[in-house]
Write an enzyme that holds these catalytic residues in place. Sequence first.
Site, PDB file in Angstrom:
ATOM      1  N   ASP A 360       1.517   8.704  12.962  1.00 48.52           N
ATOM      2  CA  ASP A 360       2.613   9.281  12.166  1.00 48.52           C
ATOM      3  C   ASP A 360       3.431  10.282  12.986  1.00 48.52           C
ATOM      4  OD1 ASP A 360       0.607   8.182  10.591  1.00 48.52           O
ATOM      5  OD2 ASP A 360       0.827   9.625   8.976  1.00 48.52           O
ATOM      6  N   GLU A 490      -1.932  -2.087   5.888  1.00 47.53           N
ATOM      7  CA  GLU A 490      -3.395  -2.029   5.891  1.00 47.53           C
ATOM      8  C   GLU A 490      -4.021  -2.863   4.774  1.00 47.53           C
ATOM      9  OE1 GLU A 490      -3.781   2.364   8.010  1.00 47.53           O
ATOM     10  OE2 GLU A 490      -3.772   2.226   5.826  1.00 47.53           O
ATOM     11  N   LYS A 602       1.459  -2.778   1.875  1.00 46.42           N
ATOM     12  CA  LYS A 602       1.313  -1.345   1.604  1.00 46.42           C
ATOM     13  C   LYS A 602       2.542  -0.561   2.067  1.00 46.42           C
ATOM     14  CE  LYS A 602      -1.978   2.424   2.491  1.00 46.42           C
ATOM     15  NZ  LYS A 602      -3.029   2.902   3.410  1.00 46.42           N
TER      16      LYS A 602
END
Length: 768
Positions: A360, A490, A602
């Site tokens: 991230d 994921e 996701k």
Amino acid sequence: MNLDYIIPNPWSIIEEGFNPDQVKASESLFSIGNGAMGQRANFEETYSGPTFQGSYIAGVYYPDKTRVGWWKNGYPEYFAKVLNAPNWIGINVLVNNEQLDLFTCKSVKKFRRELNMKEGWLSRSFIATLQNDIEVEVFTKRFLSLENDEVGAIDFNIKPLNADAVITFQPYLDSGITNEDTNWDDKFWDTLNVSHENNQAFIQAKTMKTDFYTCTFMESQVFIDGKSVLIEPNIKADANLASFSYKHQVKQNETYSIHKFGGYLVDRNHSKNDFVKVAKSVLKEATETGFTELLNNQKMAWAKIWDMSDITIDGDVKAQQGIRFNIFHLNQTYLGTDATLNIGPKGFTGEKYGGSTYWDTEAYCIPFYMATKDQSVARTLLTYRYKHLDKAIENAQKLGFKNGAALYPMVTMNGEECHNEWEITFEEIHRNGAIAFAIFNYYRYTGDYSYIPEMGLEVLIGIARFWHQRATFSTDKNKYVILGVTGPNEYENNVNNNWYTNYIAQWCINYALENIDKVKEGFEDDYNRISGKTKISHEELAQWKKVADNMYFPYSEKHNVYLQQDGFLDKELITVEDLDTSQRPINQKWSWDRILRSPYIKQADTLQGMYFFEDQFTTEELERHFDFYEPFTVHESSLSPCVHSIQAAKLDRMDQAYTFYLRTSRLDLDDYNHEVHEGLHITSMAGTWMSIVEGFGGMRVKNDTLTFEPKIPEQWEGYSFKVNFRHQILKVSVNHNETHFELEGDTDLEIRVNDKLVTISPNNMVTV
């Protein structure tokens, strides 16, 4: 149900009315931090209701042994726990020997809590009737100093309303704390020494296993109606606690106050032998400055941050509150002042996920820090990864890779992998690509090439070696394939040829080759040092090139799109629109088996690649892929709405872009994923900033030039933001008719707006 109790306000997060069911959520939302430490918004006084107590020191962790039913080579030895640190904020309050506890009070009226983001403080006020029928009015304010990041301050005021009362303040330090989450109920802290002197107390403690030495300290002053009162406290100290009691007879409608100063020292910054001496010095400075002056300094420090990083939105208070909430928490979490620290996914707001660094940082956070601070902050984040290169090589060796191949960890505190889910640890290898992309992105934005010959090229070589070895030649396809991976989505594990992973692997190899040539030509000394260290050869580079040139990408002729992975079309392709809403979020309603067999995504996966490498695809290609994948996307990752918002804006789908923007900016404020009580989604908050600057503002760097394609949601009257581009600060203001550009600096800046060159002169507004 969604949280909807936060009152819309442009500069503050406000809660009115006391509801025990909201306490844990509010403890997350109202968290405070200063880059070096932080704390959930726990009450200072006793609270016996459901609460998640959390105070955190940046960089301090515990290696909780991984708990799995099986073991495989390369599996991480531990899961890094973000540790609940010794508590310094606690102040027990007794009224005629009755404990003030909002959970047991007969009534609580006029409860109001405010997190003032403009000035960086947290306050709370209420009127409560205790079990002994004494009615009191309470007002508290606290903050963690940006100016001196080792200290925080609390102002706690109580006024008896219906009778005189004996009121006791009991400020304390407590190292007998536990984590909300632990696999084995281990003891995390070893208290070494509890001491006190005058009105000061000190607890020296170290973490078990990792041996981080800390000193928690406090000093208190008490007042009646604002006038200092000298009270000799009763002192209680034991193995884990130091508590002072300041008892005073308080008349009806008199205000009894305590100023408590406290904080942490860590052995990262001070010798543990000097802790008490340094803590005394810190407390002396804090108490002599006083609460009011410290608060004024806090306001000035935040004013400076906001001057550069603020985004204004006119005509939409919820949108305005959302973006400032995100910017505020990003600055509370990381300020770039310590090169050993990074940006944890929960910051100082909770313990979930563990570790301090995910992909991230490189994929989402670096653009925010590059544009809103000096470029040195982003360079510091890249330096952090360079310092972990040896560990990344070690991580790859554990999995069987050789010759200096580097696999950066999915989650880390010190460069070692410490994530405890096999399908992430072993398979979500695309994180390597995000680190290489961040090096490219930093150079593209700042124009500072020096990082690459000094450090970055070694990182790129290690990553390219990993991709070269991770690819397998398929005689069936006559191409190189990458098997057994988890992409950014994921909700698909152990798949073959995730398009995004294959694409970024190919790009990483080509980018490494390009920079080897560039450094060889322009930085001979660095090239000789690096080639001597890494032993790269012409033969090896030719092998990399062969893999990159022959990488396989799954494609559907029927749908005219790249496939997210080989088996995507084998799924039952039911869109989210046709999914029963009672089944959402699927990660809380479905078995993992069912999720893995579903088509549901996701977060951006194929679209993540098209976000990173936008210049390599036409707008028509992006539109085709967006229309194919977004309908299957459940956006159950905090990182999802921002990428989709940016791409929807590029495709001129402003209603959709605005909806995604609201979702990313108010993800925690409105608790979209029903998990805010566990802490906030700090790293995705940078995506909220990107949604406005890159999405609505259309900011890109193309051919070494800053470019804009400004757009505006119909719900807004206007918006503005600033970016620091190559040491020149440009303010961009957009409304429905035009865009204004203002430049702070000494020289002209040439930019491109809607594909036309525009020259901006310093202190001279240009309207397009």
